[in-house]
Design an enzyme around this catalytic site. Structure first.
Site, short mmCIF file in Angstrom:
data_model
loop_
_atom_site.label_atom_id
_atom_site.label_comp_id
_atom_site.label_asym_id
_atom_site.label_seq_id
_atom_site.Cartn_x
_atom_site.Cartn_y
_atom_site.Cartn_z
N SER A 196 4.73 6.71 2.50
CA SER A 196 5.35 5.42 2.80
C SER A 196 4.73 4.32 1.96
CB SER A 196 5.12 5.04 4.28
OG SER A 196 5.44 6.10 5.15
N ASN A 219 0.86 -1.19 0.00
CA ASN A 219 0.00 0.00 0.00
C ASN A 219 0.89 1.23 0.00
OD1 ASN A 219 -2.39 1.57 0.27
ND2 ASN A 219 -2.04 1.76 2.47
N HIS A 252 0.83 5.07 1.47
CA HIS A 252 0.09 5.87 2.45
C HIS A 252 0.75 7.26 2.54
CE1 HIS A 252 -2.41 6.71 5.91
NE2 HIS A 252 -1.34 7.22 6.49
N ASP A 265 -2.90 0.58 8.11
CA ASP A 265 -1.71 1.39 7.85
C ASP A 265 -0.52 0.97 8.73
OD1 ASP A 265 -3.18 2.79 5.95
OD2 ASP A 265 -3.83 4.28 7.39
#
Ligand code: GRF
Length: 205
Positions: free
Chosen positions: A138, A109, A111, A147
């Site tokens: 990140s 992911n 973020h 997260d």
């Protein structure tokens, strides 16, 4: 030549990170190829770009469906396309624990904060209001906690005096587009046994 790792990209909206992943892929010999673009919103803007690129698309509204049931449908579609790694790119829906466990260690992911700081939404406004000197983004491996999960790459920007969350978001987004493709490529090379896992962080003025 080693086979490319088949990546499924999950989007819910604009899809600029997805576009960055595909454009970067087209500019060189990368370790990944995008096998499917999946969305929980059939009107997601990023799907237009996916069509123009000629990529395979799966789009279905999650509305009225149990989270786990929707994720199971998506999982079946990803497997039908032999997807090996998932890249979340503005996928604005929590994934069910079952789904995350099924893809454990293979979901990335991006973020918009310097994790572990500012998990969740509205990261830039919160960072500015807290008087932070730096903001950033990140790339991390997705775990069941939101997260969270090991950070693979970060870009760090100095917050300017009187900077608005909107301007900061634009500057950070440029960095997202830079680090995400590289981090995904390195991750896929590592899967293929070509690269050592690395953690990279850099500071931009
Ligand atoms: C980006 O800011 C990303 O960091 C966050 O959601 C936003 C998605 O933007 N996860 P886009 O859809 O990739 O343009």
């Amino acid at each position: 030549m080693a086979e490319k790792v088949r990546v499924g990209v999950l989007i819910s909206g604009r899809g600029s990170n997805f576009v960055a992943l595909e454009e970067w892929n087209r500019r060189g010999d990368r370790a990944y190829e995008i096998a499917l673009v999946a969305s929980n919103d059939p009107d997601a803007r990023g799907l237009m770009a996916a069509k123009i690129f000629g990529l395979r698309i799966w789009a279905k509204s999650h509305k009225g469906m149990e989270r786990a049931a929707f994720d199971m449908l998506m999982d079946a579609e990803l497997r039908r396309h032999n997807v090996q790694v998932l890249a979340l790119a503005g996928y604005m829906r929590l994934l069910s624990p079952e789904f995350i466990r099924a893809w454990e260690g293979r979901i990335l992911n991006i973020h918009p904060s310097l994790l572990p700081a500012y998990k969740g939404l509205d990261t830039h406004r919160r960072a500015i209001e807290a008087g932070e000197s730096f903001a950033g983004c990140s790339v991390h491996v997705v775990t069941e906690e939101l997260d969270d999960g090991p950070v693979l790459a970060q870009a760090k920007l100095r917050i300017r005096p009187n900077e608005t969350p909107e301007i900061l978001a634009q500057r950070v987004l440029k960095e997202e587009h830079r680090i995400y493709p590289e981090a995904l490529d390195t991750f896929c090379r590592t899967l293929r046994g070509e690269a050592q896992p690395t953690i990279s962080s850099d500071l931009k003025k």
